[in-house]
Design a protein around this motif. Structure first.
Motif, PDB file in Angstrom:
ATOM      1  N   VAL A 128       0.837  -1.204   0.000  1.00 27.08           N
ATOM      2  CA  VAL A 128       0.000   0.000   0.000  1.00 27.08           C
ATOM      3  C   VAL A 128       0.866   1.246   0.000  1.00 27.08           C
ATOM      4  CG1 VAL A 128      -1.644   1.353   1.358  1.00 27.08           C
ATOM      5  CG2 VAL A 128      -1.983  -1.107   1.077  1.00 27.08           C
ATOM      6  N   ASN A 129       1.899   1.249   0.861  1.00 28.14           N
ATOM      7  CA  ASN A 129       2.773   2.418   0.952  1.00 28.14           C
ATOM      8  C   ASN A 129       3.514   2.674  -0.352  1.00 28.14           C
ATOM      9  OD1 ASN A 129       2.030   2.935   3.580  1.00 28.14           O
ATOM     10  ND2 ASN A 129       3.685   1.724   4.459  1.00 28.14           N
ATOM     11  N   THR A 139      -1.179  13.982  -2.186  1.00 29.21           N
ATOM     12  CA  THR A 139      -1.027  12.525  -2.181  1.00 29.21           C
ATOM     13  C   THR A 139      -1.431  11.968  -3.540  1.00 29.21           C
ATOM     14  OG1 THR A 139      -1.554  12.404   0.181  1.00 29.21           O
ATOM     15  CG2 THR A 139      -1.695  10.357  -1.082  1.00 29.21           C
ATOM     16  N   LEU A 140      -0.571  11.137  -4.102  1.00 28.84           N
ATOM     17  CA  LEU A 140      -0.884  10.441  -5.350  1.00 28.84           C
ATOM     18  C   LEU A 140      -1.034   8.956  -5.037  1.00 28.84           C
ATOM     19  CD1 LEU A 140       0.617  10.915  -8.869  1.00 28.84           C
ATOM     20  CD2 LEU A 140       0.650   8.635  -7.846  1.00 28.84           C
ATOM     21  N   ASP A 141      -2.181   8.401  -5.388  1.00 27.88           N
ATOM     22  CA  ASP A 141      -2.469   6.983  -5.150  1.00 27.88           C
ATOM     23  C   ASP A 141      -2.440   6.258  -6.489  1.00 27.88           C
ATOM     24  OD1 ASP A 141      -3.633   4.471  -4.693  1.00 27.88           O
ATOM     25  OD2 ASP A 141      -4.802   5.230  -3.010  1.00 27.88           O
ATOM     26  N   LYS A 142      -1.385   5.461  -6.704  1.00 32.91           N
ATOM     27  CA  LYS A 142      -1.233   4.775  -7.989  1.00 32.91           C
ATOM     28  C   LYS A 142      -2.284   3.689  -8.186  1.00 32.91           C
ATOM     29  CE  LYS A 142       3.275   3.928  -7.557  1.00 32.91           C
ATOM     30  NZ  LYS A 142       4.637   3.458  -7.941  1.00 32.91           N
ATOM     31  N   SER A 143      -2.699   3.027  -7.109  1.00 30.78           N
ATOM     32  CA  SER A 143      -3.663   1.941  -7.248  1.00 30.78           C
ATOM     33  C   SER A 143      -5.050   2.460  -7.626  1.00 30.78           C
ATOM     34  CB  SER A 143      -3.746   1.126  -5.957  1.00 30.78           C
ATOM     35  OG  SER A 143      -4.173   1.940  -4.884  1.00 30.78           O
ATOM     36  N   LEU A 144      -5.445   3.602  -7.068  1.00 32.66           N
ATOM     37  CA  LEU A 144      -6.758   4.185  -7.365  1.00 32.66           C
ATOM     38  C   LEU A 144      -6.696   5.220  -8.479  1.00 32.66           C
ATOM     39  CD1 LEU A 144      -8.123   4.718  -3.734  1.00 32.66           C
ATOM     40  CD2 LEU A 144      -8.608   2.831  -5.304  1.00 32.66           C
ATOM     41  N   HIS A 145      -5.485   5.513  -8.941  1.00 42.76           N
ATOM     42  CA  HIS A 145      -5.260   6.536  -9.973  1.00 42.76           C
ATOM     43  C   HIS A 145      -5.929   7.845  -9.556  1.00 42.76           C
ATOM     44  CE1 HIS A 145      -4.614   8.163 -14.046  1.00 42.76           C
ATOM     45  NE2 HIS A 145      -3.694   7.222 -14.113  1.00 42.76           N
ATOM     46  N   ILE A 163       3.018  12.470 -15.440  1.00 46.26           N
ATOM     47  CA  ILE A 163       4.043  13.497 -15.204  1.00 46.26           C
ATOM     48  C   ILE A 163       4.265  13.680 -13.706  1.00 46.26           C
ATOM     49  CG2 ILE A 163       4.536  15.976 -15.369  1.00 46.26           C
ATOM     50  CD1 ILE A 163       3.056  15.902 -18.106  1.00 46.26           C
ATOM     51  N   LEU A 164       3.175  13.804 -12.970  1.00 46.83           N
ATOM     52  CA  LEU A 164       3.283  13.994 -11.523  1.00 46.83           C
ATOM     53  C   LEU A 164       3.909  12.769 -10.858  1.00 46.83           C
ATOM     54  CD1 LEU A 164       2.671  15.855  -9.135  1.00 46.83           C
ATOM     55  CD2 LEU A 164       0.412  14.780  -8.982  1.00 46.83           C
ATOM     56  N   GLU A 165       3.525  11.586 -11.305  1.00 50.76           N
ATOM     57  CA  GLU A 165       4.094  10.350 -10.756  1.00 50.76           C
ATOM     58  C   GLU A 165       5.608  10.320 -10.946  1.00 50.76           C
ATOM     59  OE1 GLU A 165       4.016   5.532 -11.646  1.00 50.76           O
ATOM     60  OE2 GLU A 165       2.422   6.796 -12.456  1.00 50.76           O
ATOM     61  N   LEU A 166       6.070  10.724 -12.123  1.00 47.72           N
ATOM     62  CA  LEU A 166       7.511  10.742 -12.396  1.00 47.72           C
ATOM     63  C   LEU A 166       8.233  11.713 -11.469  1.00 47.72           C
ATOM     64  CD1 LEU A 166       9.921   9.883 -14.180  1.00 47.72           C
ATOM     65  CD2 LEU A 166       9.313  11.774 -15.715  1.00 47.72           C
ATOM     66  N   LEU A 167       7.703  12.913 -11.323  1.00 45.29           N
ATOM     67  CA  LEU A 167       8.345  13.915 -10.469  1.00 45.29           C
ATOM     68  C   LEU A 167       8.378  13.465  -9.010  1.00 45.29           C
ATOM     69  CD1 LEU A 167       6.783  17.181 -11.972  1.00 45.29           C
ATOM     70  CD2 LEU A 167       9.067  16.257 -12.394  1.00 45.29           C
TER      71      LEU A 167
END
Length: 228
Positions: A128-129, A139-145, A163-167
Motif C-alpha cells: 500500500v505504501n 497525495t498520489l495513489d497509484k492503485s486508485l489513480h 508526469i506527476l508520478e515521475l516527479l
C-alpha cells in the motif's frame, strides 16, 4: 507484537472448536474477526465485506478450500493463509500455486499463526505504501489513480498523472522535457514540441484551485522538478 484493530480477518473453518479458538485468540489482540463454517458461508461474507486476511481450512463441506481460493482471487486481494491437516508437500505446493499466500499445518500453535498474520499484514502495508506517494499536502495513489490535495480530489488527465508520478518518484531530480515525454507518452519526442509545457501549466492551474503551495518548479534551460 503490534496489532491493528482495523485489520479484518475471516476465519473459514468447519470445526467449531478450532474456529472459536482462533476467533477468541485473535479477538483478544483486537483483530476484527468474522467466522464462517463452510465455503458457501465464506462467499456470502466476501460479497458483503472486505477482509485483509482469510484463514482457510481446505476440507470444508460443500465448496472445498481449493475451489474457494480461486473464488477468493476473483473477488478480492485478501491474503490467504491456509490452515490444514494436509501435511503432504504436494498439497502445500498445489494451494500455494493456486494463490494462497501461506500454509500452516494442523495442529498449530496460536503464536505461530499470529506471527504469520503479522507478516502478511506487514507485507500488505508495504504494498500500500509503495502505491502512495506524498509531497507537502499532496497525495498520489497509484492503485486508485487518484490525486488529492488535503481532502480535495484533483482531476488530472492520464498524461498529467504520469508526469506527476515521475516527479514524485525522484523528488530531487530535474527532468528534461524529453524525460517527461518518454515517460508519459508512447511517441517520439519532437525537440520543439510544447506539449510538456502545456501539461505542466495545466497541472499548476488545477493545483491552484486547492492550494497556494508551489509543487512544480521550472529549471530554466533544463526542465522541471518538484519545488523545494
Amino acid at each position: 507484537m503490534a496489532n491493528n484493530n482495523d485489520s479484518r480477518i475471516l476465519i473459514v473453518e468447519d470445526d467449531t472448536n478450532i474456529n472459536n479458538y482462533i476467533f477468541e485468540s485473535l479477538s483478544i489482540n483486537n483483530y476484527n474477526c468474522k467466522q464462517a463454517f463452510s465455503g458457501t458461508e465464506a462467499l456470502l461474507y466476501l460479497g458483503k465485506y472486505d477482509f485483509d486476511i482469510i484463514l482457510l481450512d481446505l476440507m470444508l463441506p460443500g465448496i472445498s478450500g481449493e475451489q474457494l481460493i480461486s473464488e477468493i482471487k476473483n473477488l478480492t486481494d485478501s491474503s490467504i493463509i491456509v490452515i490444514s491437516a494436509k501435511d503432504e508437500l504436494e498439497s502445500k505446493v498445489d494451494v500455494l500455486m493456486l494463490g494462497a499466500d501461506d500454509y500452516l499445518t494442523k495442529p498449530f500453535k496460536i503464536e505461530e499463526l499470529k506471527a504469520r498474520i503479522f507478516v502478511q499484514l506487514r507485507n500488505k502495508n508495504k504494498k500500500v505504501n509503495n502505491k502512495l506517494m506524498k509531497y507537502k499536502n499532496l497525495t498520489l495513489d497509484k492503485s486508485l489513480h487518484k490525486v488529492m490535495i488535503e481532502n480535495n480530489e484533483v482531476d488530472l488527465t492520464p498524461q498529467e498523472f504520469k508526469i506527476l508520478e515521475l516527479l514524485l518518484s525522484f523528488p530531487n531530480r530535474v527532468f528534461s522535457k524529453q524525460d517527461i515525454y518518454d515517460f508519459a507518452w508512447d511517441e517520439y519526442f519532437e525537440g520543439e514540441d510544447k506539449t510538456v509545457n502545456v501539461h505542466i501549466s495545466n497541472i499548476r492551474k488545477k493545483f491552484k484551485k486547492y492550494s497556494d503551495e508551489e509543487y512544480i518548479e521550472t529549471v530554466w534551460g533544463i526542465g522541471f522538478r518538484l519545488s523545494k
